[in-house]
Structure formats: structure tokens, C-alpha cells
Design an enzyme around this catalytic site. Structure first.
Site: not given
Ligand code: IDC
Length: 457
Positions: A283, A375
Site C-alpha cells: 500500500e 487485500e
Molecule cells: C494492520 C493489522 C494490525 C497491525 C497493523 C500494523 O490489522 O493488527 O497492528 O496492520 O501495521 C491495511 C494494511 C494492513 C493493516 C490493515 C488494517 O495493509 O497491514 O493491518 N490495513 O489496518 N491497509 C488498510 C487496512
């Protein structure tokens, strides 16, 4: 919570309720109930109930069952409205699962307490009709020739679609790992068997964070772990999306050298496999499309040099929103595409945060760009909060209609709404029963496990 459940995860037992007689011929009613104890500890337990409607379709249902021992109580339940009167327990369908077509199932679960023994419930009813049906044994595992990779072979991009070896469009539906640096125990033979066989998932996305204690801390170790997950997916006939999970910092160029090192290694090692898709930047954020494009045009040749025919997914601006979350839109990509062939563009969404405007973008962009939803979450962009059922279903219906492949965040037991499994699941060995699924997991399993219609000619 996690530690507690892990400690308690002993003594799981399964009680399948199978009774002989079917419903009377004239009554278009009938049901089957399967009860599973997922965890049991002193005085308490967690259980799942899978009910299957064997009669005419119903637009609402109430499940009833009897807890035989006076000390057994339902403490808290999910995926239904639960109540108990004496020994009789009642669970009413929730908004999202109250409609059950013939043969359809709903997965419910609850935490219970007990004082003496903890026998399995009896006298299951659905809308007052005794559940006397038995669900035929789960279909035998598909023959090796029937797995997603066996049917589709090496994939390639054709027009705006992902196409299989017959040059026909396919939609791949599957799950993403959570960060493998944190949730390694969730990815093992048992959990991947469940993903391939019970979920009938077409793919596993392997989310290898680069920062946040990820790849940069141990390049050789993470490369090996990714390769082993590719092999485990391959052995089960699933595609593997190798996700170079850049997130913070948002400019993928910060990791350009690492990306080149990593992809030259994994592409060489996996070049002969047909199940690998490379996702080069999860991302991008806080960075222009021009910078992302420049990164892609340096990393893709590294992959091609080692593995010429694999599909590559390129992240887009604004957390892979095609620019929308940064006030832009798909035209910046349409007007200035990455100079490479056999690539797709990533679109990510979180259903509780990203709704109509984002769906409109995908509907438009899908006519011009090959898109892959590598994702998405059913919850808010934080990865937590409540499942937005209506928005998730609207999204999944749209992706199905457009034949856009997807991977759901996450196949893990993280203590957040986006996780498919309840906290503590990965401390045990049961990834299959209803009792281990969260609301998000039950929704995704029901969507992903429907039959694929991969063309074979
Ligand atoms: C989130 C995980 C969370 C973690 C965080 C760390 O759910 O447990 O603490 O990352 O960076 C994304 C990202 C993905 C995120 C997810 C939710 O690709 O890494 O995971 N998210 O926030 N993009 C939009 C949402």
C-alpha cells in the site's frame, strides 16, 4: 485473552448429531445440527453449532436445543441472538444469516459454563421441527486434478482479466495471512488444509511486512519462510501471492534495494512453479503515482529476469485505492500506466470505511485496468471494529460480477474484527469447526467455499 485460551485449549471433542429418520414426505421441513466443543476448561467451554436447512428455503429461523445437565449455561454467544430458559436454549438467526436456502448452513457459537458434567446438547429443532437430518459427509477431497492450480495452471493477464491456461477469465477467491512476523503459528499444515479443503480457497496471500519487525530484520529468514508457505500452498493446489508488505513508510522507493534483493531471490527460486503471483508493494501512501510507477518499473524487470511468465500486482496510490483516498482517481493510472505487460493493479478496501464512491471507482476502472483486490477487510480501515455486513456483501457481489480476484484480511486469530478466527484458535489444532470462526470468518468462508466455475476449454 490469547494466552488464556491457549492454555485452555485442551480436550476438544466433536459430537456429530446424526439421526436416522428423515422428515415426513409431505413436510418441506428438515434440518441437521452438528455440535462441536472447540475448547474446554474447568467449568467452561466454547462450542460451535452448524445448522443446515434440509427443507424449503426459510427467511427466518430459531434454533432450539436442550442442555442435559442442570449446571450447563450459555454465557455468551455469537452469530445469533441467544437465550436460555431452564435447560432449553434458543438461538434466533441474525440479520445476515436468517435466510437459509435449501442445503444452506449457518455457523453459530457460544461460550458456556458447567458445574458437573458437560454432555452434548440434545433435541435440536429448527423452527420447531426436530433436526433429524444428517448432513452427508463432507465431499471427499477434490482429486489432485481438480485443485485451483491443477485446473487453471499458469495464469496470465488477458485484457482486464486474469486468465487461466485456456485463456479464459478466472476469479480467484481466498485469504491473506496477517503479518507472518506476528502470526507465524497460524500457518501450518492443519490451518492450510482447512483453507484448501473446507474453505476451498483458491489462494493464500503471504503478507511479509518489510518494516515493523519484518523482512528488514532478517532477510534470509523471511525469504525462507515465504518460500515454505509457497510450497505449502502449492502442495494443496492453491495459488500464493507473495506480498512485499510495505506500509510505513508509504513510499515503496524507501525499500527499493530490499525489494530487488528479495524478488530476485524468490523469483529465481520459484520460477518453475505455476502457483506464484508477485505483489511488489502492498500500500503506497503519501507518495505520488509517478514515484510508485518508477518503483514498479525497476522491480518488475528483476522479477522478469528470473521468472518471465508470472503475473505481477502493482500497488496504487492512497493505500492501493487507485488514488481515491488521496483525492485522485484511476485516471492517473489509465493515463500513465506502468510500462510492463502481464501486470495487474491492486485495489484495497475496508468495507466499513470505503463504500459507494470506492465501489463506483472500481466499477469504472475495471473496464480499463486489470484489477486485483489483494487485500480487503469486512471492517474499518483500522482492521478492527464491527463487520459491516451490508457493505461487505455489496463489495463481494460487485467483485463476483466483475470477476475480480480477492484476498481477505486476515486468515488469523488476531484480536481484531477483521480476523477470521477467534483469539486463541492458532494455539490449538482445530481450524475447521464453526466454533472457531468469527463473524467475519463465517461470512468469508461462506463466500469463498462456493463452487468455482473455472472454464476448462
Ligand atoms: C494492520 C493489522 C494490525 C497491525 C497493523 C500494523 O490489522 O493488527 O497492528 O496492520 O501495521 C491495511 C494494511 C494492513 C493493516 C490493515 C488494517 O495493509 O497491514 O493491518 N490495513 O489496518 N491497509 C488498510 C487496512
Amino acid at each position: 485473552m490469547k494466552r488464556l485460551l491457549a492454555l485452555l485449549a485442551t480436550g476438544a471433542s466433536t459430537v456429530g448429531l446424526t439421526v436416522l429418520a428423515g422428515p415426513p414426505a409431505e413436510a418441506a421441513t428438515g434440518c441437521a445440527a452438528e455440535y462441536t466443543i472447540t475448547n474446554q476448561w474447568e467449568g467452561g467451554f466454547q462450542a460451535g453449532v452448524k445448522i443446515t436447512n434440509l427443507g424449503d428455503p426459510v427467511s427466518g429461523w430459531t434454533l432450539g436445543f436442550t442442555l442435559p445437565d442442570a449446571g450447563q449455561k450459555v454465557v455468551q454467544g455469537w452469530n445469533a441472538t441467544w437465550s436460555q430458559s431452564g435447560s432449553r436454549v434458543t438461538a434466533g438467526g441474525a440479520d445476515w444469516n436468517r435466510t437459509l436456502s435449501t442445503g444452506a448452513s449457518a455457523d453459530l457459537g457460544f461460550v458456556g459454563s458447567f458445574t458437573g458434567s458437560n454432555p452434548a446438547p440434545t433435541s435440536f429443532t429448527l423452527n420447531g421441527v426436530t433436526c433429524t437430518g444428517s448432513v452427508t459427509d463432507p465431499p471427499t477431497d477434490p482429486p489432485a486434478t481438480g485443485t485451483p492450480t491443477a485446473v487453471n495452471g499458469q495464469l496470465h493477464v488477458c485484457g482486464v482479466h486474469l486468465c487461466n491456461q485456456y485463456d479464459r477469465p478466472v476469479q480467484l477467491r481466498g485469504m491473506s495471512t496477517h503479518g507472518i512476523q506476528w502470526f507465524g503459528p497460524c500457518y501450518n499444515d492443519a490451518s492450510l488444509d482447512a483453507l484448501a479443503q473446507d474453505w476451498k480457497s483458491d489462494l493464500l496471500r503471504v503478507a511479509m511486512y518489510v518494516q515493523e519487525d519484518g523482512y528488514e530484520t532478517d532477510p534470509a529468514g523471511f525469504t525462507a519462510r515465504v518460500n515454505s508457505l509457497v510450497d505449502m500452498a502449492e502442495a494443496r493446489g492453491m495459488y500464493a501471492v507473495i506480498d512485499f508488505h510495505t506500509l510505513t513508510p508509504g513510499d515503496p522507493n524507501h525499500n527499493l534495494d530490499r525489494a530487488k534483493t528479495f524478488f530476485s531471490s524468490v523469483a529465481a527460486r520459484n520460477a518453475h512453479k505455476k502457483n506464484v503471483i508477485y505483489e511488489i508493494a502492498n500500500e503506497p501512501n503519501g507518495v505520488s503515482w509517478a514515484a510508485v510507477k518508477s518503483y514498479a518499473e525497476q522491480v518488475i524487470p528483476v522479477i522478469r529476469a528470473a521468472d518471465p511468465d508470472a503475473v505481477v500486482i502493482v500497488g496504487t496510490r492512497g493505500w492501493s485505492s487507485l488514488g481515491v483516498s488521496d483525492g485522485s482517481n484511476e485516471s492517473e493510472v489509465v493515463n500513465n500506466p506502468v510500462n510492463a505487460t502481464n501486470i495487474m493493479y491492486a485495489f484495497h478496501f475496508y468495507a466499513a470505511s470505503h463504500k459507494d464512491a470506492y465501489r463506483a471507482t472500481v466499477s469504472r476502472a475495471a473496464a480499463q485496468l486489470p484489477l486485483f483486490v489483494s487485500e480487503f477487510g469486512t471492517v474499518s480501515a483500522t482492521g478492527g471494529g464491527a463487520v459491516d455486513r451490508a457493505s461487505s456483501v455489496a463489495w463481494l457481489d460487485l467483485l463476483d460480477r466483475l470477476k475480480i480476484g480477492y484476498a481477505n484480511w486476515t486468515y488469523s486469530d488476531a484480536d481484531e474484527g477483521s480476523a477470521a478466527f477467534r483469539p486463541g484458535t492458532c494455539g490449538g489444532t482445530d481450524y475447521s469447526s464453526s466454533g472457531v470462526l468469527t463473524e467475519s470468518g463465517a461470512l468469508l468462508k461462506s463466500r469463498i467455499s462456493t463452487a468455482d466455475d473455472f472454464p476448462t476449454s
